[in-house]
Design a protein around this motif. Structure first.
Motif, PDB file in Angstrom:
ATOM      1  N   UNK A 186     -50.876 -34.692  33.481  1.00  0.00           N
ATOM      2  CA  UNK A 186     -49.560 -34.355  34.046  1.00  0.00           C
ATOM      3  C   UNK A 186     -48.948 -35.542  34.771  1.00  0.00           C
ATOM      4  N   UNK A 187     -49.793 -36.489  35.191  1.00  0.00           N
ATOM      5  CA  UNK A 187     -49.291 -37.649  35.944  1.00  0.00           C
ATOM      6  C   UNK A 187     -48.658 -38.682  35.023  1.00  0.00           C
ATOM      7  N   UNK A 188     -48.935 -38.586  33.735  1.00  0.00           N
ATOM      8  CA  UNK A 188     -48.389 -39.575  32.790  1.00  0.00           C
ATOM      9  C   UNK A 188     -46.958 -39.211  32.445  1.00  0.00           C
ATOM     10  N   UNK A 189     -46.084 -40.198  32.497  1.00  0.00           N
ATOM     11  CA  UNK A 189     -44.662 -39.981  32.172  1.00  0.00           C
ATOM     12  C   UNK A 189     -44.464 -39.975  30.650  1.00  0.00           C
ATOM     13  N   UNK A 190     -43.349 -39.372  30.223  1.00  0.00           N
ATOM     14  CA  UNK A 190     -43.120 -39.193  28.778  1.00  0.00           C
ATOM     15  C   UNK A 190     -43.025 -40.505  28.019  1.00  0.00           C
ATOM     16  N   UNK A 191     -42.370 -41.519  28.586  1.00  0.00           N
ATOM     17  CA  UNK A 191     -42.249 -42.800  27.897  1.00  0.00           C
ATOM     18  C   UNK A 191     -42.743 -43.896  28.810  1.00  0.00           C
TER      19      UNK A 191
ATOM     20  N   UNK B   1     -50.763 -41.750  25.964  1.00  0.00           N
ATOM     21  CA  UNK B   1     -51.903 -41.009  25.430  1.00  0.00           C
ATOM     22  C   UNK B   1     -52.981 -40.941  26.514  1.00  0.00           C
ATOM     23  N   UNK B   2     -53.478 -39.758  26.774  1.00  0.00           N
ATOM     24  CA  UNK B   2     -54.604 -39.616  27.703  1.00  0.00           C
ATOM     25  C   UNK B   2     -55.776 -39.033  26.917  1.00  0.00           C
ATOM     26  N   UNK B   3     -56.896 -39.744  26.961  1.00  0.00           N
ATOM     27  CA  UNK B   3     -58.071 -39.350  26.171  1.00  0.00           C
ATOM     28  C   UNK B   3     -59.241 -39.074  27.107  1.00  0.00           C
ATOM     29  N   UNK B   4     -59.879 -37.948  26.930  1.00  0.00           N
ATOM     30  CA  UNK B   4     -61.092 -37.629  27.682  1.00  0.00           C
ATOM     31  C   UNK B   4     -62.314 -38.046  26.887  1.00  0.00           C
ATOM     32  N   UNK B   5     -63.125 -38.911  27.490  1.00  0.00           N
ATOM     33  CA  UNK B   5     -64.371 -39.348  26.856  1.00  0.00           C
ATOM     34  C   UNK B   5     -65.509 -38.589  27.535  1.00  0.00           C
TER      35      UNK B   5
ATOM     36  N   UNK C 258     -46.941 -51.430  34.653  1.00  0.00           N
ATOM     37  CA  UNK C 258     -46.321 -51.955  33.426  1.00  0.00           C
ATOM     38  C   UNK C 258     -47.371 -52.162  32.345  1.00  0.00           C
ATOM     39  N   UNK C 259     -47.020 -51.789  31.130  1.00  0.00           N
ATOM     40  CA  UNK C 259     -47.899 -51.954  29.957  1.00  0.00           C
ATOM     41  C   UNK C 259     -49.104 -51.032  29.933  1.00  0.00           C
ATOM     42  N   UNK C 260     -49.176 -50.084  30.845  1.00  0.00           N
ATOM     43  CA  UNK C 260     -50.241 -49.075  30.797  1.00  0.00           C
ATOM     44  C   UNK C 260     -49.653 -47.846  30.094  1.00  0.00           C
ATOM     45  N   UNK C 261     -50.172 -47.571  28.905  1.00  0.00           N
ATOM     46  CA  UNK C 261     -49.611 -46.507  28.062  1.00  0.00           C
ATOM     47  C   UNK C 261     -50.505 -45.278  28.029  1.00  0.00           C
TER      48      UNK C 261
ATOM     49  N   UNK D 243     -47.367 -27.409  30.005  1.00  0.00           N
ATOM     50  CA  UNK D 243     -47.227 -28.442  28.980  1.00  0.00           C
ATOM     51  C   UNK D 243     -46.965 -29.823  29.602  1.00  0.00           C
ATOM     52  N   UNK D 244     -47.483 -30.850  28.939  1.00  0.00           N
ATOM     53  CA  UNK D 244     -47.246 -32.216  29.390  1.00  0.00           C
ATOM     54  C   UNK D 244     -46.510 -32.964  28.282  1.00  0.00           C
ATOM     55  N   UNK D 245     -45.813 -34.031  28.667  1.00  0.00           N
ATOM     56  CA  UNK D 245     -44.990 -34.753  27.696  1.00  0.00           C
ATOM     57  C   UNK D 245     -45.817 -35.727  26.880  1.00  0.00           C
ATOM     58  N   UNK D 246     -47.029 -35.988  27.312  1.00  0.00           N
ATOM     59  CA  UNK D 246     -47.815 -37.038  26.676  1.00  0.00           C
ATOM     60  C   UNK D 246     -48.801 -36.455  25.655  1.00  0.00           C
ATOM     61  N   UNK D 247     -49.327 -37.338  24.822  1.00  0.00           N
ATOM     62  CA  UNK D 247     -50.337 -36.933  23.846  1.00  0.00           C
ATOM     63  C   UNK D 247     -51.692 -36.848  24.564  1.00  0.00           C
ATOM     64  N   UNK D 248     -52.454 -35.815  24.225  1.00  0.00           N
ATOM     65  CA  UNK D 248     -53.738 -35.598  24.900  1.00  0.00           C
ATOM     66  C   UNK D 248     -54.826 -35.397  23.847  1.00  0.00           C
ATOM     67  N   UNK D 249     -55.974 -36.018  24.075  1.00  0.00           N
ATOM     68  CA  UNK D 249     -57.106 -35.844  23.159  1.00  0.00           C
ATOM     69  C   UNK D 249     -58.411 -35.829  23.948  1.00  0.00           C
ATOM     70  N   UNK D 250     -59.421 -35.213  23.379  1.00  0.00           N
ATOM     71  CA  UNK D 250     -60.768 -35.272  23.947  1.00  0.00           C
ATOM     72  C   UNK D 250     -61.740 -35.766  22.881  1.00  0.00           C
ATOM     73  N   UNK D 251     -62.732 -36.530  23.337  1.00  0.00           N
ATOM     74  CA  UNK D 251     -63.772 -37.022  22.444  1.00  0.00           C
ATOM     75  C   UNK D 251     -65.114 -36.480  22.919  1.00  0.00           C
ATOM     76  N   UNK D 252     -65.522 -35.330  22.382  1.00  0.00           N
ATOM     77  CA  UNK D 252     -66.792 -34.724  22.776  1.00  0.00           C
ATOM     78  C   UNK D 252     -67.968 -35.391  22.052  1.00  0.00           C
ATOM     79  N   UNK D 253     -69.189 -35.087  22.466  1.00  0.00           N
ATOM     80  CA  UNK D 253     -70.342 -35.555  21.690  1.00  0.00           C
ATOM     81  C   UNK D 253     -70.251 -35.022  20.262  1.00  0.00           C
TER      82      UNK D 253
END
Ligand code: PGA
Length: 257
Positions: free
Chosen positions: A249-254, A8-12, A227-230, A37-47
């Motif tokens: 895009x740099x994050x791998x699927x699993x 999961x990649x989240x933009x704060x 390792x252990x960075x998800x 498209x990227x294999x990972x989950x992506x989210x943004x947290x706006x104000x």
């Protein structure tokens, strides 16, 4: 056993962006998600002021969104606060709780963070619970103790794995351009995984642990391979669609920590 934790990649976005900029950024991300498209989950947290507009801009997109904080209360006389059910009502999937800027600017304690995470989970949100040591604590060799105590104090009881994401964010790395070594990140993430196992082995196996603090387009692939960075919680570099999408895009699927 290989864990199946979808990164999961989240933009704060923190306290950045007026409506026009925020909507343009969200639209650019929705376009990236379609075209690259990227294999990972992506989210943004706006104000909070932008969440409704961002929700509209991301309506048909796989990019999810969330809040940056919530009240421990569901409603009532709490002027200026935003309740977790209000975020859920806007379509939020996530809410960050216990970010170090909240802990320092608003004196939030672990028990405050736990109450906020509980409110978030009760509203059907996934709480992104932030922990991390200060520079002085790292220098004093207290990192694992500090982070371990924050985990014990900030996570609600009776968690299911979908209820929370943990974000390890060393305070001294946030917005500074400095990051811990790969060994140091691996050590803390492994320690967090062990603390989660004290709660429940299943939880430890399934909960995603993000790294945050000066993640950028250049260092993301290295950090995300530890390792252990998800996944990652990204501040400054999430304010531009190009750099944020390079990180996604740099994050791998699993992740197989
Ligand atoms: P940064 O912020 O990426 O700008 O260091 C991360 C965060 O505070 O979540």
């Amino acid at each position: 056993m290989t864990a199946q934790r979808r990164p999961l990649v989240v933009g704060n976005w923190k306290m950045n962006g007026l409506r026009q900029d925020g909507v343009a950024l969200a639209q650019a991300l929705a376009e990236k998600a379609q075209q690259q498209p990227v294999a990972v989950e992506v989210a943004v947290c706006p104000p909070a002021t932008l969440i409704a507009d961002i929700g509209g801009a991301l309506d048909k997109s796989v990019v999810e969104f969330g809040g940056q904080d919530c009240s421990p209360h569901d409603s009532g006389a709490h002027t200026g606060d935003i309740a977790a059910p209000m975020l859920a009502d806007l379509g939020c999937r996530f809410v960050i709780v216990g970010h170090s800027e909240r802990r320092s600017d608003h004196s939030e304690t672990d028990s405050d963070v736990r109450a906020k995470a509980t409110a978030a989970i009760n509203a059907g949100l996934c709480a992104i619970v932030c922990v991390g040591e200060s520079g002085a604590e790292r220098d004093a060799g207290q990192t694992l103790d500090v982070v371990g105590d924050q985990i014990s104090g900030s996570l609600p009881d009776g968690l299911r794995s979908t209820d929370v994401v943990v974000a390890y964010e060393p305070v001294w790395a946030i917005g500074t351009g400095r990051t811990p070594s790969a060994e140091d990140i691996a050590e803390v993430h492994a320690h967090i995984r062990t603390k989660l196992a004290d709660i429940s082995p299943d939880l430890a196996e399934a909960v995603r642990i993000l790294y945050g603090g000066s993640v950028n387009a250049e260092n993301a692939a290295t950090i995300l391979a530890i390792a252990n960075v998800d996944g990652a919680l990204v501040g400054g570099a999430s304010l531009r669609a190009d750099s944020f999408w390079t990180i996604c895009s740099a994050a791998k699927a699993d992740s197989d920590g």
